[in-house]
Design a protein around this motif. Structure first.
Motif, PDB file in Angstrom:
ATOM      1  N   ILE A 189      44.242  34.041  34.140  1.00 36.66           N
ATOM      2  CA  ILE A 189      44.148  34.541  35.471  1.00 36.66           C
ATOM      3  C   ILE A 189      45.470  35.341  35.589  1.00 36.66           C
ATOM      4  O   ILE A 189      46.389  35.171  35.418  1.00 36.66           O
ATOM      5  N   ASP A 191      46.838  38.461  38.476  1.00 35.67           N
ATOM      6  CA  ASP A 191      46.529  39.312  39.911  1.00 35.67           C
ATOM      7  C   ASP A 191      47.122  40.719  39.854  1.00 35.67           C
ATOM      8  O   ASP A 191      47.852  41.113  40.772  1.00 35.67           O
ATOM      9  N   ASP A 193      46.350  43.671  39.907  1.00 36.91           N
ATOM     10  CA  ASP A 193      45.869  44.542  40.611  1.00 36.91           C
ATOM     11  C   ASP A 193      45.907  43.912  42.391  1.00 36.91           C
ATOM     12  O   ASP A 193      45.457  44.660  43.119  1.00 36.91           O
ATOM     13  N   ILE A 195      44.585  41.077  43.239  1.00 38.73           N
ATOM     14  CA  ILE A 195      43.655  40.025  43.443  1.00 38.73           C
ATOM     15  C   ILE A 195      43.405  39.401  41.960  1.00 38.73           C
ATOM     16  O   ILE A 195      43.464  39.921  41.131  1.00 38.73           O
ATOM     17  N   SER A 196      43.306  38.030  41.912  1.00 39.67           N
ATOM     18  CA  SER A 196      43.281  37.101  40.734  1.00 39.67           C
ATOM     19  C   SER A 196      41.974  37.229  40.225  1.00 39.67           C
ATOM     20  O   SER A 196      40.770  37.161  40.927  1.00 39.67           O
ATOM     21  N   ASN A 197      41.964  37.730  38.978  1.00 40.53           N
ATOM     22  CA  ASN A 197      40.522  37.782  38.190  1.00 40.53           C
ATOM     23  C   ASN A 197      40.794  36.984  36.820  1.00 40.53           C
ATOM     24  O   ASN A 197      41.992  36.815  36.671  1.00 40.53           O
ATOM     25  N   LEU A 198      39.770  36.758  36.289  1.00 40.70           N
ATOM     26  CA  LEU A 198      39.669  35.948  35.061  1.00 40.70           C
ATOM     27  C   LEU A 198      39.866  37.056  33.673  1.00 40.70           C
ATOM     28  O   LEU A 198      38.939  38.163  33.959  1.00 40.70           O
ATOM     29  N   TYR A 199      40.526  36.999  32.940  1.00 46.14           N
ATOM     30  CA  TYR A 199      40.766  38.090  31.793  1.00 46.14           C
ATOM     31  C   TYR A 199      40.603  37.289  30.476  1.00 46.14           C
ATOM     32  O   TYR A 199      41.009  35.925  30.373  1.00 46.14           O
ATOM     33  N   GLN A 209      38.745  42.492  30.971  1.00 46.61           N
ATOM     34  CA  GLN A 209      38.324  41.823  32.329  1.00 46.61           C
ATOM     35  C   GLN A 209      36.965  41.029  32.388  1.00 46.61           C
ATOM     36  O   GLN A 209      35.976  41.774  32.117  1.00 46.61           O
ATOM     37  N   THR A 211      35.882  38.967  35.351  1.00 40.69           N
ATOM     38  CA  THR A 211      35.363  38.815  36.573  1.00 40.69           C
ATOM     39  C   THR A 211      35.918  40.080  37.297  1.00 40.69           C
ATOM     40  O   THR A 211      37.053  40.692  37.144  1.00 40.69           O
ATOM     41  N   GLU A 212      35.249  40.580  38.479  1.00 41.94           N
ATOM     42  CA  GLU A 212      35.555  41.646  39.134  1.00 41.94           C
ATOM     43  C   GLU A 212      35.531  41.292  40.811  1.00 41.94           C
ATOM     44  O   GLU A 212      34.800  41.480  41.465  1.00 41.94           O
ATOM     45  N   ILE A 213      36.650  40.376  41.441  1.00 38.26           N
ATOM     46  CA  ILE A 213      36.588  39.758  42.725  1.00 38.26           C
ATOM     47  C   ILE A 213      37.201  40.952  43.361  1.00 38.26           C
ATOM     48  O   ILE A 213      38.615  41.248  42.975  1.00 38.26           O
TER      49      ILE A 213
END
Length: 214
Positions: A189, A191, A193, A195-199, A209, A211-213
């Motif tokens: 995980i 952040d 940018d 915002i936390s996303n999964l990579y 990347q 997810t795109e939350i």
């Protein structure tokens, strides 16, 4: 507790700090339990009698199999099994500093992997047994002026040695590394940018990347 992931039905309770006077605390806020590779045992970080401990439960019947008091550390976080089931790695806190440790289950011998002022957290043992991934601030912090940086991913040989940085992002925090089954890439995980996303990152530095939350 042990629950069925498909139905959500609770299968059994392993222990309770309310009914078991032996355990004064389960480290549930900063540390999850860890399943072994055969899904038969669960390692849990505990505090028993005022001492940090690792307890191993039989996941099939709920019985506690073994317990290891750890006098060298004050608290234990995030145990992770070696794939052969013979050792556990974990983050140990001592005098406010967090380092990586390895416990040999046969002998009960405890071995320190890192020993410095940097934070080493969330270890994950690779399925092939050759590496332990973890989150650390050692590549971003400047201790000479107390400038504490963000967490990045690192690898270390379970036998010991110098930690090596994983070629992920250099901004934001990168945490919670989890191995792919082939031991050639990590999910984590970040952040970067805001915002936390999964990579996913391969060991040769290829980033994706997932997810795109927003």
């Amino acid at each position: 507790f042990v629950a069925d992931t498909e139905s959500g039905r609770v299968l059994r309770k392993l222990t309770s700090t309310a009914t078991d006077p032996h355990f004064s605390s389960l480290q549930f806020i900063y540390s999850a339990g860890a399943w072994d590779a055969e899904s038969r045992r669960i390692a849990i970080a505990t505090v028993a009698g005022g001492r940090a401990s690792l307890a191993i439960f039989n996941a099939l019947n709920g019985n506690k199999e073994r317990e290891f008091p750890l006098t060298q550390v004050d608290e234990v976080f995030n145990p992770t099994w070696a794939p052969d089931g013979n050792s556990l790695a974990f983050t140990g806190m001592s005098r406010g500093l967090t380092d990586l440790w390895v416990l040999d289950l046969a002998s009960g011998q405890l071995r320190q992997l890192t020993n410095d002022p940097f934070a080493d957290l969330q270890p994950a043992w690779s399925p092939d047994g050759h590496r332990i991934a973890f989150a650390t601030d050692r590549f971003s912090s400047r201790l000479e002026n107390l400038e504490i940086g963000s967490y990045r991913l690192a690898l270390i040989d379970p036998a010991g040695g110098r930690p090596e940085a994983v070629g992920a992002f250099t901004r934001g925090k990168n945490i919670n590394p989890q191995w792919a089954p082939d031991s050639q890439s990590l999910f984590f995980i970040s952040d970067r940018d805001g915002i936390s996303n999964l990579y996913r990152v391969t060991l040769d530095g290829n980033l994706t990347q997932l997810t795109e939350i927003a």
